[in-house]
Design a protein around this motif. Structure first.
Motif, mmCIF file in Angstrom:
data_model
loop_
_atom_site.group_PDB
_atom_site.id
_atom_site.type_symbol
_atom_site.label_atom_id
_atom_site.label_comp_id
_atom_site.label_asym_id
_atom_site.label_seq_id
_atom_site.Cartn_x
_atom_site.Cartn_y
_atom_site.Cartn_z
ATOM 1 N N ARG B 102 1.039 -1.418 0.331
ATOM 2 C CA ARG B 102 -0.211 -0.374 -0.167
ATOM 3 C C ARG B 102 0.704 1.283 -0.099
ATOM 4 N NH1 ARG B 102 -5.028 1.395 -0.222
ATOM 5 N NH2 ARG B 102 -6.268 -0.330 0.297
ATOM 6 N N ASP B 103 1.734 1.267 0.700
ATOM 7 C CA ASP B 103 2.869 2.804 0.595
ATOM 8 C C ASP B 103 3.733 2.697 -0.945
ATOM 9 O OD1 ASP B 103 4.880 0.287 0.332
ATOM 10 O OD2 ASP B 103 5.488 0.844 2.901
ATOM 11 N N SER B 104 3.586 1.550 -2.194
ATOM 12 C CA SER B 104 3.372 1.623 -3.225
ATOM 13 C C SER B 104 5.263 1.263 -3.544
ATOM 14 C CB SER B 104 3.678 2.959 -3.444
ATOM 15 O OG SER B 104 2.282 3.861 -3.707
ATOM 16 N N ARG B 105 5.506 0.442 -2.952
ATOM 17 C CA ARG B 105 6.648 -0.187 -2.468
ATOM 18 C C ARG B 105 6.584 -1.047 -3.567
ATOM 19 N NH1 ARG B 105 9.500 -0.199 2.510
ATOM 20 N NH2 ARG B 105 9.277 1.879 1.904
ATOM 21 N N VAL B 106 7.122 -1.532 -4.861
ATOM 22 C CA VAL B 106 6.812 -2.176 -5.672
ATOM 23 C C VAL B 106 7.599 -3.110 -5.171
ATOM 24 C CG1 VAL B 106 6.580 -3.554 -8.251
ATOM 25 C CG2 VAL B 106 6.158 -1.370 -7.401
ATOM 26 N N GLN B 107 7.104 -5.323 -5.491
ATOM 27 C CA GLN B 107 7.619 -6.013 -4.645
ATOM 28 C C GLN B 107 7.861 -7.096 -6.063
ATOM 29 O OE1 GLN B 107 5.529 -7.781 -1.967
ATOM 30 N NE2 GLN B 107 7.025 -6.939 -0.167
ATOM 31 N N SER B 108 8.561 -6.458 -7.036
ATOM 32 C CA SER B 108 8.746 -7.057 -8.047
ATOM 33 C C SER B 108 8.995 -8.640 -8.334
ATOM 34 C CB SER B 108 9.466 -6.772 -9.194
ATOM 35 O OG SER B 108 9.968 -6.953 -9.820
ATOM 36 N N PRO B 109 8.680 -9.542 -9.276
ATOM 37 C CA PRO B 109 9.165 -10.714 -8.965
ATOM 38 C C PRO B 109 10.321 -11.207 -8.909
ATOM 39 C CG PRO B 109 7.532 -10.143 -10.946
ATOM 40 C CD PRO B 109 7.709 -8.979 -10.124
ATOM 41 N N SER B 110 10.754 -11.883 -8.265
ATOM 42 C CA SER B 110 12.374 -11.852 -9.025
ATOM 43 C C SER B 110 13.031 -11.840 -9.638
ATOM 44 C CB SER B 110 13.117 -13.413 -8.231
ATOM 45 O OG SER B 110 12.404 -14.086 -9.138
ATOM 46 N N GLU B 111 13.791 -10.041 -9.991
ATOM 47 C CA GLU B 111 14.685 -10.281 -11.362
ATOM 48 C C GLU B 111 15.034 -11.043 -12.076
ATOM 49 O OE1 GLU B 111 15.630 -6.297 -13.150
ATOM 50 O OE2 GLU B 111 14.550 -6.523 -11.879
ATOM 51 N N ASN B 112 14.407 -10.858 -13.247
ATOM 52 C CA ASN B 112 14.874 -11.385 -14.155
ATOM 53 C C ASN B 112 14.302 -13.398 -14.140
ATOM 54 O OD1 ASN B 112 15.363 -10.028 -16.769
ATOM 55 N ND2 ASN B 112 17.767 -9.837 -15.418
ATOM 56 N N ARG B 113 13.434 -13.496 -13.368
ATOM 57 C CA ARG B 113 13.460 -14.943 -13.227
ATOM 58 C C ARG B 113 13.454 -16.144 -13.819
ATOM 59 N NH1 ARG B 113 7.050 -14.485 -12.276
ATOM 60 N NH2 ARG B 113 7.069 -12.502 -13.167
ATOM 61 N N GLU B 114 12.556 -15.482 -15.141
ATOM 62 C CA GLU B 114 12.958 -16.815 -16.516
ATOM 63 C C GLU B 114 14.389 -16.777 -17.029
ATOM 64 O OE1 GLU B 114 10.320 -14.258 -15.856
ATOM 65 O OE2 GLU B 114 8.047 -15.321 -16.291
ATOM 66 N N SER B 115 14.488 -15.564 -16.583
ATOM 67 C CA SER B 115 16.042 -15.564 -17.630
ATOM 68 C C SER B 115 16.679 -16.948 -17.230
ATOM 69 C CB SER B 115 16.500 -14.678 -17.613
ATOM 70 O OG SER B 115 16.971 -14.568 -16.164
ATOM 71 N N SER B 116 16.933 -17.471 -16.255
ATOM 72 C CA SER B 116 17.427 -18.917 -16.139
ATOM 73 C C SER B 116 17.456 -20.079 -15.436
ATOM 74 C CB SER B 116 17.764 -18.635 -14.511
ATOM 75 O OG SER B 116 17.062 -18.779 -12.921
ATOM 76 N N LEU B 117 15.709 -19.851 -16.560
ATOM 77 C CA LEU B 117 15.081 -21.202 -16.801
ATOM 78 C C LEU B 117 16.143 -21.660 -18.398
ATOM 79 C CD1 LEU B 117 11.963 -20.467 -16.837
ATOM 80 C CD2 LEU B 117 12.409 -21.868 -14.905
ATOM 81 N N LYS B 118 15.874 -23.217 -18.275
ATOM 82 C CA LYS B 118 16.543 -24.046 -19.514
ATOM 83 C C LYS B 118 15.707 -25.297 -19.575
ATOM 84 C CE LYS B 118 20.844 -24.573 -20.475
ATOM 85 N NZ LYS B 118 22.612 -25.090 -19.894
#
Lengths: 287, 373, 162
Positions: B102-118
């Motif tokens: 609510r204080d507008s602090r974005v908790q973005s999903p873990s940065e680049n979580r997809e780039s580690s997928l193989k």
């Protein structure tokens, strides 16, 4: 990897993540339309800047996003304004916000008004209802560079006198040399001394020559349709007429598919279109 | 090179080398995904051994009809196209975009979580390879990229499998997307069951693919073997279901008022099955929620379908109220307007929309009615 | 009012654009110059429609008396426009009130005179009718657009999430 289309990408912020901005001021323009002024956020480390006619995806905490045109002066990008018609869940949430609250912003997105193409020409602006909001930055820009254009004609229609937006600005613009502002309402009462009738009626009171004129039109689609007919009757070609179109938008960047009009994505190919690029699509129903 | 469609070098591996390939991919950090049998259908899911593959099974498909049938051999890839395409891995049906307090602090999903997928896709049909290359354009070729898609796509290893048979709903040949994979793969296999042996011909599309071939017990394929495989593929391309595609985009956009749109709209349930199974459909919507006390909000992206009533809804109304307009939007997008948008058609001829349409609407016959009469 | 003075001014009114000089002269013989002060009524509903007006300056509001709702303003007309066609169709009575929102300058055309001339000179009568049909068509179109209430999504019906 194979010969795919993916290239090594430079790292930019995810365009689907909003940047949050503080509300500085809220102005109620009418009883259901308000303008939120926010301190413009730095996006990707750059100061926010926009072109007239572009829009932002404005996020209200927990309710969602709405595509809202930027309605402030592009030459003063430190504060940006969004004029919002309270009609649905998101806009109702936004309407309850006050100074100091925050909204999320993604943008600016889309193609804007052809200001540079209008240099050396007359400009005829025809707008109705909330459609004046995306045109206000264009009018600010035209007036700021007054000497570069010919006549500027602004025809504006609203539902009733109480629904007129930007009355102070309209008054101020009408005093600028060679700017004609004519306002009408669909429904008047005896206290209203101005014009009553649809916006296309205003063409009776102003000399609009098609030669060397660019028309910029924004309002409900039916109003734009009638306006286009009126302009064509006056000799305007479809490449002199520009419209700002509205469609459902979820992403604002051409990825969600919602805003398609035939092959066009309103969000990235528009929202401002040259009529000749879309007239065949607007003629058909439900494209 | 003989006229069998293969480009040198072509290798040959015995069918039991498949396990070695899977092992090698997994040892290199890939999650191996491929066809399995689940809920009486062949679907793509995680596989770890060749035993997971639908060995000895095929599918029979027709309008609104799908069933599994036992083959009289042990083919690993003796079926046509599974119910869902690979889209579900590259572009998951649901994804959290962000969480915000609510204080507008974005908790973005873990940065680049997809780039580690193989991921390693095992058994990508030529039509699906084309579908992937189409979605590459949709998601990564314009000003704004889909970061999630790009991330997953970047780590993807593709093992294509050429088609040696065709389902009744397949029309890749006339769409020029199959039955043989020509590019966009790391490895490409052709399964051959000869009287005396069960083997695969193997092509590699790049150095990465070649490095995996070197780890296999591979021999150079003979001209005769290539001819045998080439014949099988050629036979798969003899499909009865065909579309005259060259003029279709132009004709469809000129016939938005054709009466057939009304006829098909009476049948269409606007259920959106066709868009879900379509390997190129990319539309999405978002869903915003908050927790019960309103302390944080979440935004999720979900697959959407142009068949839903709300798809073109705006504050003042709805641009596509009728099922006629929504069906028309889908077909004209796939086979006409997509070309202007992305320089390619949006249909690859996999036939899934025909198979999985609950009322058996056949896109080919609809397009024929609209473009030919 | 001398009619030869009016001929030149009438010629410039958009309604009579490109009209033959001869026909304008015929019309002029039925015309006079009029001024209505702000706040005056040009005519009232139910009265005989004895004139129609070619507006030159000022603004006229057409009003309907709706008893309990007072006077409702339906439309305003301004310079270059035509006010009134009830003179054309029997029983020649006004259907609305016409109120001068601002001081109005207009050419008043005597309807009886005009009807007589139209009966005797069919060419003139046809030309007038043709020009009135255009006005009627445009005004009908505008009325339809007004009827659509294109800005009206906010009041009354609530729309769903945007």
């Amino acid at each position: 990897m194979t010969e795919t289309l993916i290239e090594a990408e430079e790292k930019v912020a995810d365009p689907l993540l909003p940047t949050f901005a503080f509300i500085k001021r809220v102005i109620w323009e009418t009883d259901d339309t308000f303008t939120l002024f926010v301190d413009s956020p730095a996006i990707n480390g750059r100061l926010f800047s926009f072109r007239p006619g572009q829009f932002n995806m404005v996020y209200a905490f927990g309710s969602g996003e709405s595509a809202i045109s930027i309605s402030s002066d592009p030459s003063r990008p430190s504060v940006i304004a969004h004029t919002i018609h309270k009609v649905g869940t998101v806009t109702t949430s936004l309407s309850s916000l006050r100074r100091g609250d925050m909204i999320g912003i993604r943008g600016p997105f889309g193609a804007g008004w052809p200001i540079d193409r209008a240099v050396g020409k007359d400009v005829c602006i025809v707008t109705g209802g909330i459609g004046i909001a995306p045109l206000r930055p264009a009018i600010y820009s035209l007036i700021k560079r007054r000497a570069e254009f010919g006549r500027i004609i602004i025809l504006y229609g609203a539902r009733s006198p109480l629904d007129l937006l930007y009355r102070v600005e309209l008054e101020a613009w009408s005093k600028v040399p060679n700017v004609e502002v004519i306002v009408t309402v669909d429904r008047g009462d005896s206290s209203w001394k101005g014009h009553i009738g649809v916006v296309t009626n205003l063409f009776s009171y102003v000399k609009v020559e098609s030669q060397d004129t660019i028309a910029m039109v924004c309002g409900p689609e039916i109003m734009m349709k009638f306006t286009v007919e009126e302009l064509q009757r006056r000799g305007f070609e479809n490449d002199q007429i520009f419209l700002s179109l509205e469609r459902n938008m979820k992403c604002g960047i051409g990825l969600c598919g919602h805003c398609q009009l035939g092959p066009k994505f309103i969000c990235k190919d528009g929202p401002v279109f040259q009529l000749s690029d879309v007239s065949h699509l607007l003629e058909k129903k439900e494209v | 090179m003989a006229n069998n469609g293969f480009e040198q070098p072509v290798f040959k591996i015995q069918s039991d080398e498949m396990q070695r390939l899977l092992d090698a991919l997994r040892q290199n950090g890939y999650r191996t995904l491929g066809p399995i049998i689940k809920d009486e259908a062949i679907v793509y899911d995680e596989i770890s051994t060749v035993g997971d593959l639908p060995r000895g099974w095929t599918d029979e498909q027709g309008p609104a009809s799908y069933r599994l049938v036992k083959r009289n051999d042990d083919a690993y890839f003796g079926f046509n196209v599974p119910a869902q395409s690979w889209k579900k891995f590259l572009y998951p049906s649901e994804r959290e975009l962000f969480r915000v307090r609510r204080d507008s602090r974005v908790q973005s999903p873990s940065e680049n979580r997809e780039s580690s997928l193989k991921y390693a896709f095992i058994g990508v049909r030529p039509c699906e390879l084309k579908a992937i290359s189409i979605q590459d354009r949709v998601f990564t070729s314009t000003e704004y990229k889909d970061e999630s898609y790009s991330g997953i796509r970047h780590g993807l290893f593709i093992v294509a499998v050429n088609c040696t048979s065709s389902g009744d709903d397949c029309f890749c040949a006339s769409m020029k997307t199959g039955p043989m994979a020509k590019r966009h793969f790391d490895l490409s296999l052709t399964e051959v069951i000869a009287p005396s042996e069960h083997y695969f011909l193997v092509e590699h599309g790049n150095e990465l693919g070649a490095s995996f071939v070197r780890g296999l017990n591979a021999t150079e394929a003979s001209e005769a073997e290539m001819n045998v495989a080439g014949d099988l593929i050629e036979r798969a391309g003899k499909q009865t279901r065909r579309i005259e595609i060259d003029r279709t985009p132009e004709l469809l956009s000129a016939r938005l008022d054709h009466p057939e749109w009304n006829v098909v709209a009476k049948k269409c349930l606007t259920c959106g099955n066709c868009t879900l199974v379509c390997p190129t459909c990319f539309c999405s919507t978002v869903e915003d929620t908050t927790d019960l006390i309103g302390s944080f909000a979440t935004r999720r992206r979900k697959w959407d379908s142009c068949f839903t009533l709300d798809f073109a809804k705006v504050a003042g109304g709805n641009f596509r109220m009728t099922s006629r307009s929504r069906y028309r939007q889908w077909v004209t997008h796939k086979l006409s307007t997509w070309v202007e948008q992305f320089g390619t058609l949006g249909c690859v001829g996999c036939g899934r929309c025909i198979t999985w349409c609950p009322v058996g609407i056949d896109i080919i016959s609809e397009v024929q009615k609209i473009t030919e009469t | 009012m001398q009619s030869h003075d009016l001929t030149g001014s009438l010629h410039n009114h958009p309604f009579l654009k490109d009209m033959d000089q001869e026909l304008i002269s015929t019309l002029t013989s039925c015309a006079s110059n009029v001024v209505f002060l702000e706040g005056r009524y040009l005519f009232h509903e139910g009265e005989d429609a004895k004139t129609f007006y070619l507006l030159r300056a000022g603004r006229v509001a057409l009003e309907a008396g709706a008893s309990e709702r007072g006077q409702i303003r339906i439309q305003t007309l301004g310079p270059g426009e035509v006010l009134g066609w009830s003179w054309l169709i029997a029983p020649y009575r006004w259907h609305f009130d016409a109120y001068a929102v601002e001081q109005v300058h207009a050419f008043a055309i005597d309807a009886t005179c005009l009807r007589e001339k139209s009966e005797t000179d069919w060419h003139f009568g046809y030309e007038m009718l043709r020009r009135f049909s255009e006005v009627l068509e445009r005004r009908l179109e505008a009325t339809r657009l007004q009827l659509l209430d294109v800005y009206g999504t906010s009041r009354g019906e609530k729309s769903e999430k945007f």
